[in-house]
Design a protein around this motif. Sequence first.
Motif, PDB file in Angstrom:
ATOM      1  N   THR A 177       0.833  -1.206   0.000  1.00  0.00           N
ATOM      2  CA  THR A 177       0.000   0.000   0.000  1.00  0.00           C
ATOM      3  C   THR A 177       0.865   1.251   0.000  1.00  0.00           C
ATOM      4  O   THR A 177       0.592   2.212  -0.741  1.00  0.00           O
ATOM      5  N   CYS A 178       1.908   1.248   0.811  1.00  0.00           N
ATOM      6  CA  CYS A 178       2.824   2.387   0.838  1.00  0.00           C
ATOM      7  C   CYS A 178       3.507   2.580  -0.513  1.00  0.00           C
ATOM      8  O   CYS A 178       3.640   3.712  -1.003  1.00  0.00           O
ATOM      9  N   ALA A 179       3.936   1.468  -1.136  1.00  0.00           N
ATOM     10  CA  ALA A 179       4.601   1.562  -2.434  1.00  0.00           C
ATOM     11  C   ALA A 179       3.668   2.111  -3.502  1.00  0.00           C
ATOM     12  O   ALA A 179       4.061   2.938  -4.333  1.00  0.00           O
ATOM     13  N   VAL A 180       2.409   1.657  -3.483  1.00  0.00           N
ATOM     14  CA  VAL A 180       1.433   2.154  -4.460  1.00  0.00           C
ATOM     15  C   VAL A 180       1.157   3.640  -4.235  1.00  0.00           C
ATOM     16  O   VAL A 180       1.075   4.427  -5.187  1.00  0.00           O
ATOM     17  N   LEU A 181       1.016   4.052  -2.976  1.00  0.00           N
ATOM     18  CA  LEU A 181       0.782   5.463  -2.674  1.00  0.00           C
ATOM     19  C   LEU A 181       1.941   6.333  -3.154  1.00  0.00           C
ATOM     20  O   LEU A 181       1.732   7.388  -3.768  1.00  0.00           O
ATOM     21  N   LEU A 182       3.158   5.900  -2.882  1.00  0.00           N
ATOM     22  CA  LEU A 182       4.331   6.672  -3.308  1.00  0.00           C
ATOM     23  C   LEU A 182       4.393   6.789  -4.826  1.00  0.00           C
ATOM     24  O   LEU A 182       4.625   7.875  -5.376  1.00  0.00           O
ATOM     25  N   THR A 183       4.180   5.677  -5.508  1.00  0.00           N
ATOM     26  CA  THR A 183       4.272   5.680  -6.972  1.00  0.00           C
ATOM     27  C   THR A 183       3.154   6.499  -7.596  1.00  0.00           C
ATOM     28  O   THR A 183       3.382   7.284  -8.521  1.00  0.00           O
ATOM     29  N   ALA A 184       1.921   6.307  -7.102  1.00  0.00           N
ATOM     30  CA  ALA A 184       0.787   7.036  -7.663  1.00  0.00           C
ATOM     31  C   ALA A 184       0.911   8.535  -7.420  1.00  0.00           C
ATOM     32  O   ALA A 184       0.626   9.346  -8.314  1.00  0.00           O
ATOM     33  N   ALA A 185       1.353   8.919  -6.217  1.00  0.00           N
ATOM     34  CA  ALA A 185       1.502  10.343  -5.921  1.00  0.00           C
ATOM     35  C   ALA A 185       2.609  10.970  -6.766  1.00  0.00           C
ATOM     36  O   ALA A 185       2.467  12.100  -7.247  1.00  0.00           O
ATOM     37  N   ALA A 186       3.714  10.246  -6.957  1.00  0.00           N
ATOM     38  CA  ALA A 186       4.797  10.763  -7.796  1.00  0.00           C
ATOM     39  C   ALA A 186       4.339  10.924  -9.237  1.00  0.00           C
ATOM     40  O   ALA A 186       4.647  11.928  -9.901  1.00  0.00           O
ATOM     41  N   THR A 187       3.588   9.945  -9.739  1.00  0.00           N
ATOM     42  CA  THR A 187       3.079  10.033 -11.109  1.00  0.00           C
ATOM     43  C   THR A 187       2.077  11.166 -11.243  1.00  0.00           C
ATOM     44  O   THR A 187       2.059  11.875 -12.260  1.00  0.00           O
ATOM     45  N   ALA A 188       1.233  11.359 -10.237  1.00  0.00           N
ATOM     46  CA  ALA A 188       0.269  12.454 -10.281  1.00  0.00           C
ATOM     47  C   ALA A 188       0.958  13.808 -10.292  1.00  0.00           C
ATOM     48  O   ALA A 188       0.478  14.752 -10.922  1.00  0.00           O
ATOM     49  N   ALA A 189       2.109  13.923  -9.623  1.00  0.00           N
ATOM     50  CA  ALA A 189       2.797  15.203  -9.532  1.00  0.00           C
ATOM     51  C   ALA A 189       3.606  15.539 -10.774  1.00  0.00           C
ATOM     52  O   ALA A 189       3.693  16.709 -11.169  1.00  0.00           O
ATOM     53  N   ALA A 190       4.211  14.543 -11.423  1.00  0.00           N
ATOM     54  CA  ALA A 190       5.132  14.829 -12.536  1.00  0.00           C
ATOM     55  C   ALA A 190       4.839  14.021 -13.790  1.00  0.00           C
ATOM     56  O   ALA A 190       5.598  14.112 -14.754  1.00  0.00           O
ATOM     57  N   GLY A 191       3.782  13.228 -13.798  1.00  0.00           N
ATOM     58  CA  GLY A 191       3.550  12.354 -14.932  1.00  0.00           C
ATOM     59  C   GLY A 191       4.345  11.067 -14.776  1.00  0.00           C
ATOM     60  O   GLY A 191       5.143  10.911 -13.850  1.00  0.00           O
ATOM     61  N   PRO A 192       4.155  10.118 -15.700  1.00  0.00           N
ATOM     62  CA  PRO A 192       4.839   8.826 -15.598  1.00  0.00           C
ATOM     63  C   PRO A 192       6.315   8.921 -16.002  1.00  0.00           C
ATOM     64  O   PRO A 192       6.685   8.621 -17.130  1.00  0.00           O
ATOM     65  N   VAL A 193       7.158   9.342 -15.075  1.00  0.00           N
ATOM     66  CA  VAL A 193       8.603   9.418 -15.323  1.00  0.00           C
ATOM     67  C   VAL A 193       9.152   7.999 -15.295  1.00  0.00           C
ATOM     68  O   VAL A 193       9.143   7.335 -14.255  1.00  0.00           O
ATOM     69  N   GLY A 194       9.627   7.533 -16.435  1.00  0.00           N
ATOM     70  CA  GLY A 194       9.929   6.127 -16.583  1.00  0.00           C
ATOM     71  C   GLY A 194      11.249   5.677 -15.992  1.00  0.00           C
ATOM     72  O   GLY A 194      12.239   6.410 -16.013  1.00  0.00           O
ATOM     73  N   PHE A 195      11.253   4.477 -15.427  1.00  0.00           N
ATOM     74  CA  PHE A 195      12.425   3.671 -15.101  1.00  0.00           C
ATOM     75  C   PHE A 195      13.253   4.156 -13.908  1.00  0.00           C
ATOM     76  O   PHE A 195      14.236   3.511 -13.571  1.00  0.00           O
ATOM     77  N   VAL A 196      12.892   5.256 -13.265  1.00  0.00           N
ATOM     78  CA  VAL A 196      13.602   5.645 -12.050  1.00  0.00           C
ATOM     79  C   VAL A 196      13.369   4.596 -10.969  1.00  0.00           C
ATOM     80  O   VAL A 196      14.294   4.200 -10.244  1.00  0.00           O
ATOM     81  N   ALA A 197      12.116   4.125 -10.847  1.00  0.00           N
ATOM     82  CA  ALA A 197      11.794   3.113  -9.836  1.00  0.00           C
ATOM     83  C   ALA A 197      12.496   1.792 -10.105  1.00  0.00           C
ATOM     84  O   ALA A 197      12.737   1.012  -9.181  1.00  0.00           O
ATOM     85  N   LEU A 198      12.826   1.511 -11.360  1.00  0.00           N
ATOM     86  CA  LEU A 198      13.524   0.266 -11.696  1.00  0.00           C
ATOM     87  C   LEU A 198      15.014   0.366 -11.409  1.00  0.00           C
ATOM     88  O   LEU A 198      15.607  -0.542 -10.812  1.00  0.00           O
ATOM     89  N   THR A 199      15.627   1.458 -11.828  1.00  0.00           N
ATOM     90  CA  THR A 199      17.083   1.552 -11.768  1.00  0.00           C
ATOM     91  C   THR A 199      17.616   1.987 -10.411  1.00  0.00           C
ATOM     92  O   THR A 199      18.682   1.524  -9.990  1.00  0.00           O
ATOM     93  N   ALA A 200      16.899   2.859  -9.703  1.00  0.00           N
ATOM     94  CA  ALA A 200      17.431   3.398  -8.451  1.00  0.00           C
ATOM     95  C   ALA A 200      17.740   2.309  -7.421  1.00  0.00           C
ATOM     96  O   ALA A 200      18.836   2.297  -6.844  1.00  0.00           O
ATOM     97  N   PRO A 201      16.824   1.361  -7.141  1.00  0.00           N
ATOM     98  CA  PRO A 201      17.162   0.330  -6.151  1.00  0.00           C
ATOM     99  C   PRO A 201      18.323  -0.553  -6.579  1.00  0.00           C
ATOM    100  O   PRO A 201      19.149  -0.961  -5.742  1.00  0.00           O
ATOM    101  N   GLN A 202      18.408  -0.863  -7.875  1.00  0.00           N
ATOM    102  CA  GLN A 202      19.491  -1.717  -8.346  1.00  0.00           C
ATOM    103  C   GLN A 202      20.845  -1.019  -8.244  1.00  0.00           C
ATOM    104  O   GLN A 202      21.847  -1.618  -7.831  1.00  0.00           O
ATOM    105  N   LEU A 203      20.888   0.255  -8.614  1.00  0.00           N
ATOM    106  CA  LEU A 203      22.135   1.007  -8.489  1.00  0.00           C
ATOM    107  C   LEU A 203      22.531   1.161  -7.019  1.00  0.00           C
ATOM    108  O   LEU A 203      23.705   1.059  -6.671  1.00  0.00           O
TER     109      LEU A 203
END
Length: 348
Positions: A256-282
Amino acid sequence: MKTLSRSRAVRTPGGLSLRLDPRSLIVVVLLLVAVLAAGVALIGTGDAHIPVMDVLRTLFGNGNPYQDFIVNELRLPRLLVGLLVGASLGLGGALFQSISRNPLGSPDVLGLAQGSTAGALVMIVLFSGSAAAVTAGALVGGLVTGLGIYLLAWKQGVHGYRLVLVGIGVSAVLTAVNGYLITKADIVDAARAVVWMTGSLSGRDWTQVWPLLILCAVVVPVVLANGRALRMLEMGDDVAYALGVRVHRVRLVLMTCAVLLTAAATAAAGPVGFVALTAPQLARRLTRSPGPNLVPSLCMGAVLLVTADWVCQRLFGADQLPVGVVTGVVGGAYLLWLLVGERRAGRV
């Protein structure tokens, strides 16, 4: 075992035990320094260039009225939105990847961004909604999509690869829906929708900063408080049960926390791609820690997005190229590299 031996247990006055990894702590400090440097550079970049020292003087209240208006009214809100969006996506991506125990388990792959996009497009195309209505639609779309994915993936628990596969299917369906909505829109609404779908920090002001800041202030402590349980979940449900973790409850709270964070970020700036994929791996590669790396992922997400926005403005001029284009190109290349690695390891 070598990685764990570098950790140090620290007990706070309230009786809370924390595990500190010196290398992770150093990485977090360096990332914070990097994001501050990138932020100051970003504030000074634009059609009206402001030297670094003038930026710092203005931020501390010693700038002239012209610099004060540009820095504090125009560029500082954009920077703060970028920091909060990047941090939210980085932390949300780390949660999804840890819960699914899969490096591909990010909001980009699971379809949450497409769900938020669908909600925003409904408001733009069908109702010609205002900016506030589009933001609300994106938030609701992301939450509904997250709930749907969780319910579809549930079968006596949520298995990592089942979650990813369901998310890929939902993403494909929502992509088709979004394409249909674009074809039904008139030329003005279609152009507006395409700009929003790219992901951009252009024109962001204090009205986007405060809701996202409040959400992060509430959600981030909840996530960090469940960090120990999340680490145990990565070892498997049976092990987590044996160690006293309420697996289903913790997983539901963190998702639920992950969905809230992602949805709120997308609502604020649009669907900024691949930051959520690459940041944890880096972040994981820098810390060399097997855990969820929540704080390093949060910091890495902020660094990636702010740096990408600075690169956009330096190479193409202010507001000429949305930041989502740069993150999409870099993240797409990283995704291909990650898939090749997973294939060689025999996991896909």
